[in-house]
Scaffold this motif. Structure first.
Motif: not given
Length: 577
Positions: A104-130
């Motif tokens: 749940x934390x991983x998915x929520x991190x991706x959701x929040x970072x995708x909106x915040x960073x406006x870069x889905x690839x960056x949000x996804x790779x960060x969440x994948x590492x997490x």
């Protein structure tokens, strides 16, 4: 499908993140109860019955029920209660809850970072590492680690709701923020993360009144937490504070960065035993990192560094006054490090040619390396014994030596236990618990007089320690043992084990009625002790009161359907009717 379009899709990224999380931490689902789980779950009577009294107790007492550090984490105990009513004492279900919380934390991190960073690839790779980093191993191996998982989950839910920019979303965000704080003190930092997010992306910058509402709730939580469960943190001198911020804190930050990038020596009891070169180099390295961030002029870099440092903020009082710096404290902070690494890798991937090939190779190498470290950590630390033996490969504490010594004692390896208890006392000569362990080990080695003398010496030094009297009673038995047990109960009338030992000593003296009364006192403290219920049933059987004996055996079996003595007695007496 390109990487950019894949990360913009609705469901696929979440499924991949969940898959990588399962591939990494799935083996932890087979682990039993470890470390703090024994007190927080197995021995915690307050999670075993859903009553008003237990709910009141959970919200007004610490998570260890006075048998450990004074942590105020009522929601963690409520989650344990929920798991107990579903799974009883089957650890698989508890581990499954921890795993779902992490996903749940991983998915929520991706959701929040995708909106915040406006870069889905960056949000996804960060969440994948997490999702797969081994810093999360302790939260999966040790069920008690779920407090950190819960604080992050509720914190992310709060952030996701406040991003909706609606009144309803704000009220929901405030509600989940309270839940984050009641899970663990780590949750208190989320308004700071929100503020950093607003500096990164102006679309998510809120009026000061919004932050004031979160701050008001944080103040109420802190006031309630310290009034209900005072936490004794020594106040460092001005000299110590200067040394901490100029020497120790930079070394702590560099050490955490190092174990996040190269997690080759993770263990459960890291201490601040820094070698001198690192202590002198760390401030320079930290300054160089800040200068690099200034040179880059990247908001993402500053956001990442701010996240990393603020994630450790709730730990600062302990870091400043204690030698502990546990690895799992970087669970939340690590997100800042993963974000910087992901940004660097995406920079290479976007350049094309050899740089892109290097980026792909580095990304794959990091994923394989971290996942391999996760598997290795689970394999090397999946029992109490293995966890402590692994920790002793590194500079560690007297506490680890005591815990491993206790396991050796329980296994009958008394010489190994004696060695570890003696090593523990050399590191911490004033540890009463370790001294008691050493005394019992001496007794098992046939050195009863030395054991009694050791306990007597400590009783003279610290006469208010009930366990010392209890252990000496075990050695002395008879009237002298009963005298010591009565002294222990005078110190702590609600000491369950003292009443149980008193029951045994009275039985040895032929006082069966007195033994029953002592057992009943223990059962008032812990009504779920199926072994004590069985013993009372046996005593009533010896007194010829079979109906009462049967009642106690039946109750024992209702608590623990696998209690062999209760099964056997009920079967035998049913056949004789």
């Amino acid at each position: 499908m390109t990487f950019q379009s894949f990360t913009k899709s609705t469901i696929a990224p979440y499924l991949i993140l969940t898959l990588f999380g399962f591939l990494s931490f799935g083996p932890a689902l087979r682990v039993g109860f470890l470390w703090d789980d024994h007190e927080m779950i197995e021995n915690n009577q307050h999670i075993k019955k859903l009553t008003v009294e237990n709910l009141k107790y959970i919200f007004t007492h610490d998570a260890f029920d006075g048998k450990g550090d004074p942590y105020y984490r009522p929601l963690q105990t409520l989650f344990n209660m929920g798991d107990y009513h579903i799974w009883k004492l089957n650890p698989f279900g508890y581990h499954l809850t921890n795993f779902f919380l992490h996903i749940l934390n991983v998915c929520l991190l991706f959701f929040c970072l995708k909106r915040l960073l406006r870069s889905p690839p960056l949000a996804f790779l960060t969440s994948l590492f997490f999702s797969l980093h081994p810093i999360n191993v302790e939260q999966q191996l040790i069920i008690a680690g779920r407090a950190e998982l819960m604080a992050l989950a509720f914190g992310f839910l709060s952030w996701a709701l406040v991003m909706q920019k609606t009144v309803r979303g704000l009220w929901g965000a405030l509600f989940f923020y309270v839940l984050a704080c009641l899970s663990k003190e780590t949750g208190i930092v989320f308004p700071i993360f929100m503020f950093l997010g607003g500096l990164l992306n102006g679309n998510f910058r809120w009026p000061w009144k919004t932050y004031l509402l979160f701050g008001f709730l944080a103040a109420i939580y802190l006031s309630m937490r310290f009034s209900l469960i005072p936490y004794d943190v020594s106040t460092p001198s001005l000299h110590d504070l200067i040394l901490f911020f100029t020497r120790d804190l930079p070394t702590i930050l560099i050490t955490y960065m190092r174990i996040l990038v190269f997690p080759t020596d993770l263990h459960s009891h890291r201490r601040m035993l820094f070698v001198k070169p690192l202590m002198y180099i760390s401030p320079t390295l930290l300054l160089m990192a800040l200068l690099w961030a200034s040179f880059k002029k990247s908001r993402v870099v500053w956001f990442s560094m701010g996240w990393f440092m603020m994630g450790l903020l709730p730990k600062m009082p302990i870091l400043a006054t204690n030698s502990l710096m546990l690895d799992h404290w970087a669970y939340i902070s690590g997100i800042g490090v993963y974000l910087i690494i992901a940004q660097g890798l995406l920079f290479l991937l976007k350049r094309g040619g050899k740089a892109s090939g290097m980026g792909i190779a580095l990304t794959g190498g990091i994923l394989l390396f971290w996942m391999g470290m996760t598997w290795g950590n689970i394999r090397n630390r999946n029992t109490d014994k293995k966890m402590y033996e692994w920790a002793l490969r590194h500079p560690t504490s007297s506490h680890v030596r005591y815990n491993l010594g206790l396991i050796y004692y329980q296994e009958g390896k008394y010489m190994e236990a004696k060695r570890l208890f003696e090593e523990s006392l050399r590191i911490n000569p004033d540890n009463l618990v370790t001294a008691n362990g050493l005394a019992l080990t001496l007794w098992k080695l046939g050195e009863k007089n030395e054991a009694v003398q050791t306990l007597s010496t400590w009783i003279e030094r610290k006469p208010g320690h009930a366990q010392s009297y209890i252990n000496r009673a075990i050695l002395l038995r008879g009237q002298k043992g009963l005298a010591d047990i009565n002294k222990a109960l005078g110190i702590n009338p609600r000491h369950e084990r003292a009443w149980l030992i008193k029951a045994g000593l009275l039985y040895e003296a032929g006082l069966k009625i007195g033994s029953i009364e002592a057992y009943k006192k223990a059962l008032q403290i812990n009504p779920t002790n199926d072994k004590a219920l069985c013993d009372v049933g046996t005593l009533y059987q010896e007194l010829g009161d079979i109906p009462t004996a049967t009642q106690y055996w039946t109750e024992a079996l209702s608590i623990n359907p696998n209690n062999p003595l209760a099964k056997e007695n009920l079967k035998r007496w049913s056949a004789l009717k």
